[in-house]
Design a protein around this motif. Structure first.
Motif, short mmCIF file in Angstrom:
data_model
loop_
_atom_site.label_atom_id
_atom_site.label_comp_id
_atom_site.label_asym_id
_atom_site.label_seq_id
_atom_site.Cartn_x
_atom_site.Cartn_y
_atom_site.Cartn_z
N PRO A 12 -21.40 28.05 -42.70
CA PRO A 12 -21.67 29.59 -42.45
C PRO A 12 -22.88 30.08 -42.81
N LYS A 13 -23.72 29.41 -43.81
CA LYS A 13 -25.01 30.07 -44.10
C LYS A 13 -26.03 29.58 -43.33
N THR A 14 -26.11 28.11 -42.80
CA THR A 14 -27.26 27.71 -42.19
C THR A 14 -27.06 26.99 -40.96
N GLY A 15 -25.74 27.11 -40.56
CA GLY A 15 -25.06 26.57 -39.13
C GLY A 15 -25.53 24.98 -39.15
N GLU A 16 -25.84 24.29 -40.34
CA GLU A 16 -25.89 22.84 -40.32
C GLU A 16 -24.45 22.17 -40.15
N ARG A 17 -24.55 20.86 -39.70
CA ARG A 17 -23.24 19.90 -39.67
C ARG A 17 -22.97 19.76 -41.41
N LEU A 18 -21.70 19.62 -41.48
CA LEU A 18 -21.12 19.08 -42.95
C LEU A 18 -20.61 17.64 -43.13
N ILE A 19 -20.94 17.34 -44.06
CA ILE A 19 -20.59 15.93 -44.31
C ILE A 19 -19.69 15.88 -45.45
N ARG A 20 -18.50 14.97 -45.26
CA ARG A 20 -17.27 15.19 -46.52
C ARG A 20 -17.90 14.05 -47.47
N GLN A 21 -17.80 14.75 -48.76
CA GLN A 21 -18.41 14.00 -49.63
C GLN A 21 -17.13 14.03 -50.99
N GLY A 22 -15.92 13.44 -51.10
CA GLY A 22 -15.31 13.61 -51.90
C GLY A 22 -14.53 14.92 -51.77
N ASP A 23 -14.38 15.86 -52.56
CA ASP A 23 -13.44 17.06 -52.50
C ASP A 23 -14.35 18.32 -51.92
N TYR A 24 -15.61 17.90 -51.43
CA TYR A 24 -16.42 18.81 -50.95
C TYR A 24 -17.07 18.51 -49.69
N LEU A 25 -17.39 19.78 -48.69
CA LEU A 25 -18.31 19.49 -47.36
C LEU A 25 -19.33 19.69 -47.94
N VAL A 26 -20.84 18.89 -47.73
CA VAL A 26 -22.02 19.10 -47.93
C VAL A 26 -22.79 19.25 -46.68
N THR A 27 -23.72 20.12 -46.60
CA THR A 27 -24.90 20.31 -45.56
C THR A 27 -25.62 19.19 -45.54
N GLU A 28 -25.94 18.83 -44.44
CA GLU A 28 -26.90 17.66 -44.03
C GLU A 28 -28.06 17.67 -44.97
N TYR A 34 -19.34 23.11 -50.15
CA TYR A 34 -18.18 23.95 -50.05
C TYR A 34 -16.99 23.16 -50.38
N PRO A 35 -16.06 23.66 -51.12
CA PRO A 35 -14.80 22.85 -51.82
C PRO A 35 -13.85 22.83 -50.52
N ILE A 36 -13.08 21.68 -50.81
CA ILE A 36 -11.95 21.49 -49.81
C ILE A 36 -10.87 21.46 -51.08
N ARG A 37 -9.86 22.44 -50.76
CA ARG A 37 -8.68 22.55 -51.62
C ARG A 37 -7.47 22.46 -51.04
#
Length: 53
Positions: A12-28, A34-37
């Motif tokens: 939502p800040k940059t419009g970039e795609r997100l990649i899942r890394q463990g319990d987070y979604l990380v920008t490219e 961002y956390p996954i809860r």
């Protein structure tokens, strides 16, 4: 969380795609994460954590 969902979600800040890394979604660019809860991504700008780098 399914693969099609990660294809659709964007930072939502940059419009970039997100990649899942463990319990987070990380920008490219590896700038924000961002956390996954309980299996639900929390994509609120107030929940974003800046990744030092």
């Amino acid at each position: 969380m399914t693969d099609w969902l990660t294809e659709v979600l964007r930072c939502p800040k940059t419009g970039e795609r997100l990649i899942r890394q463990g319990d987070y979604l990380v920008t490219e660019s590896r700038t924000w994460r961002y956390p996954i809860r309980s299996g639900v991504p929390v994509l609120l700008p107030t929940e974003a954590e800046e990744i030092p780098g």
